[in-house]
Scaffold this motif. Structure first.
Motif, PDB file in Angstrom:
ATOM      1  N   VAL A 190       0.839  -1.205   0.000  1.00 36.46           N
ATOM      2  CA  VAL A 190       0.000   0.000   0.000  1.00 36.46           C
ATOM      3  C   VAL A 190       0.871   1.250   0.000  1.00 36.46           C
ATOM      4  O   VAL A 190       0.652   2.195  -0.775  1.00 36.46           O
ATOM      5  CB  VAL A 190      -0.953   0.003   1.213  1.00 36.46           C
ATOM      6  N   ALA A 191       1.889   1.273   0.878  1.00 41.40           N
ATOM      7  CA  ALA A 191       2.756   2.451   0.982  1.00 41.40           C
ATOM      8  C   ALA A 191       3.517   2.688  -0.316  1.00 41.40           C
ATOM      9  O   ALA A 191       3.586   3.820  -0.816  1.00 41.40           O
ATOM     10  CB  ALA A 191       3.742   2.269   2.136  1.00 41.40           C
ATOM     11  N   PHE A 192       4.070   1.622  -0.886  1.00 37.99           N
ATOM     12  CA  PHE A 192       4.903   1.787  -2.076  1.00 37.99           C
ATOM     13  C   PHE A 192       4.055   2.005  -3.329  1.00 37.99           C
ATOM     14  O   PHE A 192       4.480   2.703  -4.249  1.00 37.99           O
ATOM     15  CB  PHE A 192       5.815   0.571  -2.243  1.00 37.99           C
ATOM     16  N   ALA A 193       2.868   1.417  -3.372  1.00 34.09           N
ATOM     17  CA  ALA A 193       1.989   1.602  -4.532  1.00 34.09           C
ATOM     18  C   ALA A 193       1.532   3.049  -4.643  1.00 34.09           C
ATOM     19  O   ALA A 193       1.428   3.589  -5.749  1.00 34.09           O
ATOM     20  CB  ALA A 193       0.788   0.667  -4.432  1.00 34.09           C
ATOM     21  N   VAL A 194       1.255   3.683  -3.493  1.00 33.63           N
ATOM     22  CA  VAL A 194       0.854   5.093  -3.517  1.00 33.63           C
ATOM     23  C   VAL A 194       2.002   5.952  -4.035  1.00 33.63           C
ATOM     24  O   VAL A 194       1.798   6.901  -4.788  1.00 33.63           O
ATOM     25  CB  VAL A 194       0.437   5.561  -2.099  1.00 33.63           C
ATOM     26  N   LYS A 195       3.210   5.604  -3.687  1.00 35.12           N
ATOM     27  CA  LYS A 195       4.363   6.412  -4.069  1.00 35.12           C
ATOM     28  C   LYS A 195       4.741   6.217  -5.527  1.00 35.12           C
ATOM     29  O   LYS A 195       5.317   7.119  -6.144  1.00 35.12           O
ATOM     30  CB  LYS A 195       5.551   6.042  -3.180  1.00 35.12           C
ATOM     31  N   LEU A 205      -1.369  12.211  -8.262  1.00 36.92           N
ATOM     32  CA  LEU A 205      -0.235  12.621  -9.095  1.00 36.92           C
ATOM     33  C   LEU A 205      -0.581  13.654 -10.163  1.00 36.92           C
ATOM     34  O   LEU A 205       0.158  14.643 -10.306  1.00 36.92           O
ATOM     35  CB  LEU A 205       0.413  11.385  -9.731  1.00 36.92           C
ATOM     36  N   PRO A 206      -1.673  13.494 -10.947  1.00 38.41           N
ATOM     37  CA  PRO A 206      -1.958  14.517 -11.959  1.00 38.41           C
ATOM     38  C   PRO A 206      -2.124  15.909 -11.361  1.00 38.41           C
ATOM     39  O   PRO A 206      -1.632  16.889 -11.924  1.00 38.41           O
ATOM     40  CB  PRO A 206      -3.268  14.018 -12.591  1.00 38.41           C
ATOM     41  N   ASP A 207      -2.807  15.991 -10.218  1.00 37.40           N
ATOM     42  CA  ASP A 207      -2.985  17.299  -9.569  1.00 37.40           C
ATOM     43  C   ASP A 207      -1.653  17.866  -9.097  1.00 37.40           C
ATOM     44  O   ASP A 207      -1.360  19.055  -9.283  1.00 37.40           O
ATOM     45  CB  ASP A 207      -3.942  17.175  -8.384  1.00 37.40           C
ATOM     46  N   ALA A 208      -0.823  17.000  -8.484  1.00 38.50           N
ATOM     47  CA  ALA A 208       0.465  17.463  -7.966  1.00 38.50           C
ATOM     48  C   ALA A 208       1.373  17.928  -9.107  1.00 38.50           C
ATOM     49  O   ALA A 208       2.008  18.992  -9.018  1.00 38.50           O
ATOM     50  CB  ALA A 208       1.142  16.355  -7.171  1.00 38.50           C
ATOM     51  N   HIS A 209       1.431  17.146 -10.186  1.00 41.71           N
ATOM     52  CA  HIS A 209       2.281  17.510 -11.315  1.00 41.71           C
ATOM     53  C   HIS A 209       1.801  18.795 -11.982  1.00 41.71           C
ATOM     54  O   HIS A 209       2.598  19.655 -12.361  1.00 41.71           O
ATOM     55  CB  HIS A 209       2.288  16.373 -12.347  1.00 41.71           C
ATOM     56  N   THR A 210       0.491  18.908 -12.138  1.00 46.30           N
ATOM     57  CA  THR A 210      -0.066  20.063 -12.843  1.00 46.30           C
ATOM     58  C   THR A 210       0.156  21.347 -12.068  1.00 46.30           C
ATOM     59  O   THR A 210       0.480  22.392 -12.646  1.00 46.30           O
ATOM     60  CB  THR A 210      -1.573  19.863 -13.083  1.00 46.30           C
ATOM     61  N   GLU A 211      -0.041  21.298 -10.756  1.00 42.31           N
ATOM     62  CA  GLU A 211       0.031  22.512  -9.938  1.00 42.31           C
ATOM     63  C   GLU A 211       1.439  22.817  -9.439  1.00 42.31           C
ATOM     64  O   GLU A 211       1.712  23.938  -9.037  1.00 42.31           O
ATOM     65  CB  GLU A 211      -0.912  22.375  -8.736  1.00 42.31           C
ATOM     66  N   ALA A 212       2.325  21.835  -9.443  1.00 43.13           N
ATOM     67  CA  ALA A 212       3.671  22.055  -8.901  1.00 43.13           C
ATOM     68  C   ALA A 212       4.479  22.989  -9.799  1.00 43.13           C
ATOM     69  O   ALA A 212       4.266  23.034 -11.012  1.00 43.13           O
ATOM     70  CB  ALA A 212       4.397  20.722  -8.761  1.00 43.13           C
ATOM     71  N   SER A 217       7.905  19.420 -10.132  1.00 41.96           N
ATOM     72  CA  SER A 217       7.570  18.374 -11.100  1.00 41.96           C
ATOM     73  C   SER A 217       8.780  17.504 -11.420  1.00 41.96           C
ATOM     74  O   SER A 217       8.671  16.290 -11.571  1.00 41.96           O
ATOM     75  CB  SER A 217       7.019  18.997 -12.384  1.00 41.96           C
ATOM     76  N   VAL A 218       9.957  18.148 -11.536  1.00 39.14           N
ATOM     77  CA  VAL A 218      11.179  17.395 -11.819  1.00 39.14           C
ATOM     78  C   VAL A 218      11.502  16.435 -10.670  1.00 39.14           C
ATOM     79  O   VAL A 218      11.803  15.257 -10.891  1.00 39.14           O
ATOM     80  CB  VAL A 218      12.357  18.358 -12.063  1.00 39.14           C
ATOM     81  N   VAL A 219      11.429  16.935  -9.446  1.00 35.96           N
ATOM     82  CA  VAL A 219      11.728  16.093  -8.287  1.00 35.96           C
ATOM     83  C   VAL A 219      10.716  14.953  -8.171  1.00 35.96           C
ATOM     84  O   VAL A 219      11.070  13.806  -7.866  1.00 35.96           O
ATOM     85  CB  VAL A 219      11.744  16.942  -6.998  1.00 35.96           C
ATOM     86  N   LEU A 220       9.435  15.260  -8.429  1.00 42.26           N
ATOM     87  CA  LEU A 220       8.417  14.211  -8.399  1.00 42.26           C
ATOM     88  C   LEU A 220       8.720  13.119  -9.415  1.00 42.26           C
ATOM     89  O   LEU A 220       8.744  11.930  -9.094  1.00 42.26           O
ATOM     90  CB  LEU A 220       7.035  14.812  -8.681  1.00 42.26           C
ATOM     91  N   ALA A 221       8.948  13.524 -10.667  1.00 45.12           N
ATOM     92  CA  ALA A 221       9.107  12.554 -11.743  1.00 45.12           C
ATOM     93  C   ALA A 221      10.430  11.799 -11.647  1.00 45.12           C
ATOM     94  O   ALA A 221      10.481  10.584 -11.823  1.00 45.12           O
ATOM     95  CB  ALA A 221       9.011  13.262 -13.097  1.00 45.12           C
ATOM     96  N   ALA A 222      11.511  12.526 -11.356  1.00 46.16           N
ATOM     97  CA  ALA A 222      12.840  11.918 -11.391  1.00 46.16           C
ATOM     98  C   ALA A 222      13.186  11.141 -10.128  1.00 46.16           C
ATOM     99  O   ALA A 222      13.928  10.163 -10.184  1.00 46.16           O
ATOM    100  CB  ALA A 222      13.894  13.000 -11.632  1.00 46.16           C
ATOM    101  N   LEU A 223      12.634  11.568  -8.979  1.00 50.62           N
ATOM    102  CA  LEU A 223      13.077  10.991  -7.718  1.00 50.62           C
ATOM    103  C   LEU A 223      11.959  10.369  -6.885  1.00 50.62           C
ATOM    104  O   LEU A 223      12.004   9.186  -6.541  1.00 50.62           O
ATOM    105  CB  LEU A 223      13.802  12.059  -6.888  1.00 50.62           C
TER     106      LEU A 223
END
Length: 272
Positions: A190-195, A205-212, A217-223
């Motif tokens: 559950v923990a890893f699937a959410v991440k 994720l779509p909301d976080a990527h769109t608004e970040a 967005s780079v840190v989210l996608a790359a790391l």
């Protein structure tokens, strides 16, 4: 008060962090499966907690990736960020430290602490420098990842109850019963699937990527999204390999659904 000076200071430390990856790589022995460049200190003796860090062949690559990404984020903010520049640069330097610590932690509670701490700078980046719906996106990101992580913490505490240790390597040397393995598997999943995030717990994720902002967005996608896969490799697969093998069909199915689902979602977009 000098934004120009702040940018150069941030870039200086980002380049030092990346440069320090070179001796890490050059002195790494790929023929040794043990952790290398180990730091191990008695942190909280009463609870068997150790400040234990090290790298192996998997985490080494992520440490280098983190250092490289950090430089990109600092450079990308050079002319685009005009509001609270020192704070923006500081939280991404902080995020780099937390991500590296997650990839290097060999103590499970230390892993959990850094896992949660790494969420804070990204939450702030979305909430302070994000788009029009930044508050909604930041809260959604926080709630999904925090609530998912609680299940991992429960699994870690239970494994400590069985082993009297928080060392990840000690968890891997225990033969848990089938029922125990099932519960541990689902708590970690559950923990890893959410991440990751895997379908259907991907909606943050779509909301976080769109608004970040761009750096977020780079840190989210790359790391950050790599942390979920890393957790499966570091915890789930070696600790409960039998259950993980039994449910590989589920992981493959969820992954295939995501591939097809996001393909259709992408086709419908009108915004680049």
């Amino acid at each position: 008060d000098s934004h120009k000076l702040c940018r150069f200071i941030a870039l200086f430390f980002a380049l030092i962090t990346l440069a320090l990856c070179w001796p890490l790589v050059s002195h790494f022995n790929p023929g040794d499966y043990q952790y290398q460049v180990v730091e191990d200190y008695n942190w909280v003796p009463m609870f068997h907690l150790r400040y234990a860090l090290g790298v192996d062949g998997i985490s080494l690559l992520f440490v280098v990736l983190t250092g490289f990404t950090n430089v990109i984020v600092i450079l990308a903010a050079w002319g685009s960020i005009r509001y609270k520049v020192p704070q923006y640069l500081a939280i991404f330097l902080f995020a780099t430290g937390m991500m590296n610590a997650v990839f290097c932690a060999t103590d499970s509670i230390l892993f959990y602490v850094f896992w949660e701490a790494g969420m804070v700078p990204v939450y702030l980046a979305i909430g302070m420098w994000g788009g029009q719906k930044r508050t909604y996106a930041a809260m959604k990101f926080f709630l999904f990842t925090f609530l998912g992580s609680i299940f991992m913490l429960v699994a870690i505490v239970y494994m400590n109850f069985k082993t009297h240790s928080f060392a990840i390597a000690d968890f891997q040397n225990v033969n848990f019963s089938h029922t125990e393995s099932q519960w541990i598997f689902w708590g970690l999943l559950v923990a890893f699937a959410v991440k990751v995030p895997m379908w259907p717990v991907h909606t943050w994720l779509p909301d976080a990527h769109t608004e970040a902002p761009a750096g977020g967005s780079v840190v989210l996608a790359a790391l950050m999204l790599k942390l979920g896969g890393y957790g499966l490799l570091r915890f789930s697969m070696p600790i409960v390999p039998g259950v993980h093998a039994n449910y590989q069909w589920l992981l493959i199915f969820l992954s295939l659904v995501a591939v097809i689902y996001v393909g259709f979602a992408s086709i419908m977009q009108k915004d680049m």
